[in-house]
Structure formats: structure tokens, C-alpha cells
Scaffold this motif. Sequence first.
Motif, PDB file in Angstrom:
ATOM      1  N   LEU A  75      23.558  41.436  26.745  1.00  0.00           N
ATOM      2  CA  LEU A  75      24.907  41.692  27.257  1.00  0.00           C
ATOM      3  C   LEU A  75      25.964  41.563  26.168  1.00  0.00           C
ATOM      4  O   LEU A  75      26.768  42.463  25.966  1.00  0.00           O
ATOM      5  CB  LEU A  75      25.217  40.742  28.417  1.00  0.00           C
ATOM      6  N   ASN A 129      30.292  40.320  32.045  1.00  0.00           N
ATOM      7  CA  ASN A 129      29.358  39.957  33.112  1.00  0.00           C
ATOM      8  C   ASN A 129      30.016  39.089  34.190  1.00  0.00           C
ATOM      9  O   ASN A 129      29.391  38.181  34.730  1.00  0.00           O
ATOM     10  CB  ASN A 129      28.130  39.232  32.531  1.00  0.00           C
ATOM     11  N   ALA A 229      19.289  40.354  32.985  1.00  0.00           N
ATOM     12  CA  ALA A 229      19.474  40.820  31.610  1.00  0.00           C
ATOM     13  C   ALA A 229      18.862  39.860  30.598  1.00  0.00           C
ATOM     14  O   ALA A 229      18.252  40.279  29.605  1.00  0.00           O
ATOM     15  CB  ALA A 229      20.962  41.024  31.324  1.00  0.00           C
ATOM     16  N   LEU A 293      18.896  48.169  30.544  1.00  0.00           N
ATOM     17  CA  LEU A 293      19.497  47.653  31.773  1.00  0.00           C
ATOM     18  C   LEU A 293      19.683  48.726  32.843  1.00  0.00           C
ATOM     19  O   LEU A 293      20.548  48.607  33.711  1.00  0.00           O
ATOM     20  CB  LEU A 293      20.858  47.015  31.447  1.00  0.00           C
ATOM     21  N   GLU A 296      20.198  47.959  36.536  1.00  0.00           N
ATOM     22  CA  GLU A 296      21.461  47.395  37.004  1.00  0.00           C
ATOM     23  C   GLU A 296      22.539  48.454  37.236  1.00  0.00           C
ATOM     24  O   GLU A 296      23.693  48.134  37.516  1.00  0.00           O
ATOM     25  CB  GLU A 296      21.963  46.342  36.006  1.00  0.00           C
TER      26      GLU A 296
END
Length: 311
Positions: A75, A129, A229, A293, A296
Motif C-alpha cells: 500500500l 487505506n 494487502a 490488489l 480489492e
Amino acid sequence: MTIIPTFRTVLVATAAALIGFGSASAAEEFDLSPQQSGRTHAARNEAAIAAISKGFKFATAGKFTVAVAPGGPPLAAYATDARTVVGADPDYASAVADALGLKLELVPVAWADWPLGLTSGKYDAVISNVGVTEQRKEKFDFSTYRQGLHGFFVTTKSKIASIKEPKDAAGLRIIVGAGTNQERILVKWSDEDTKAGLKPIELQYYDDDAASLLALRSERAEVIVQPHAQLVYIAARDKDIKSVGTLSAGWPDRSDVAIATRKGSGLAAALTAATNGLIQDGTYAKILDRWHLADEALQKSETNPPGLPKF
């Protein structure tokens, strides 16, 4: 439900070695260089620019100033130069800045500091995030850009193939962080299993990630549950754990991650429009794919959707 109390492993050297194991493998899949030559750029989005409130003033004229907390790859983390922040969130912030016709100014902050800095106008937005909650919505506006997911991961040798609902986890020894949202959900799952005549979940707690991974690899536990993640990166790095499912942070509902802006500042609608533009032209998918990712991904960005309730 059975709960195993926290304990501190004495195998500190072994745990430290586990953290660093396989870093070369991760480097092959995740670009942590300061240059970021593979970063995806976006086209200017006139509709998003037009949605910026006429009264909104950016922290620095001509720039989109964004706070990010470098908590770790994929991230946001410091690059190999120990100065530049790289990752999925910085890539996304860069694409949004492109869409708004602005230059990105990324400001590394400690996680606990972002609310005060955002409120004071030190930066225009936080892309780090941040999950949408009803309590946070009292002070901030949100433009969603990813699903908030936790991951179920097992060793590559495990015979567990899939965990999607409470019955799939019945009787399993699962590592979870104490006081976390995923613990709260798994306690409910265990209660459902017990009521259905199934075995309760055995929750296990450890002091840190190294001890947790050691417990999983030594088969003291069967599953680890953490933010998705984080585990994606560890799996790519070490090559000995794999995903068997994901869990929404808002289970049984969905809970999303969002850009945070000052309440009523007049920027949220533009950021939502910019995100939807990135989704529609494929830029968004490229960013998520780059950092592994894709699971997501959102189909659509929303402004101030329902968030996690107050507990």
C-alpha cells in the motif's frame, strides 16, 4: 470459542530471519525503487475538474497535497532510498492528481496525525487505506477507491482450499490481532458455528507479525487473518503462504477504503468523479494489478457511502 492467550516467542533470531526471508523474490514482483518507472499515469478529466467547488482552496496552488502513512508494502512504504514513498496508494494519488490537472505533493505522516493535519488544511486529502466509518463521517467526507478486505491465508502445504463463510472456519486454529475488526467478526462467526452445532473457532494471538508467521509455518495454527494487502505482499515475498479467501471489513456488509477530505470542503465530489473516470478508462485496474490488489477493486466510487457503525 477457544482463545489462546498472547505469548512472546523466545526464538527472536528465527523470527527476524522469517521477516527478511525471500526479499529478492518480492523485489521481482513489487517495484520499490524511488524511480517508479512503471507507474501508470492518467489523462486529465475535465468533468472531475469542473466538480471542484469554486470556493475550495488547495493547500498549495497548482498541487494536490496528499498525506500518506508509510505502513508497509504494497500500500505505502519507503522505497530503497529510504525517502521516497511508493506503493498502491501513492500510485493512485498520482493518477488522481493527473486527472485533476495538478502536480502531486505527497506528505508522509504518522497514521495518528492525519486527522489533525487534514482538519487544519495542511493537506487537501488523505489517501492511506482509510476505512469509511460512521464516526469518521461526522468530521470528514469520503470518496471510495478500494474494498476494505481482510485475507484468510494458509501455508502452501495446507489442505484448506476455501474460507468464505462461518462454517468454513469451524474448528480451525486462526491467528488474529487482538482488538481488531477481524477479531470482532470471527467471534461472531464462531458463535454462529456453535449455534449450528459445529465446532467453535480457536482464536490465537501473538505479539507481532514474525511470531504469527512462525506459528503458522510451524503448524501451531492453521490460518492467519490480517488486512489482505499485507498478506499479499508476504505471500509474494516468502512463497510459502497462499490466499484461501477474503473477508469484508464490514461483514456481513461491505466496507470500503476511501480518500478522506475535510467535511464540506467541496472536494469529495471531484475525487469521486476522478476515481470513476480512472475505473472507466482502465487506469484504475492497471494500478491495482501492478500491486497485486485486483481482488480489492470497486466497480464504482461513491461519496460518503454507509460505513462501519459505531461499536
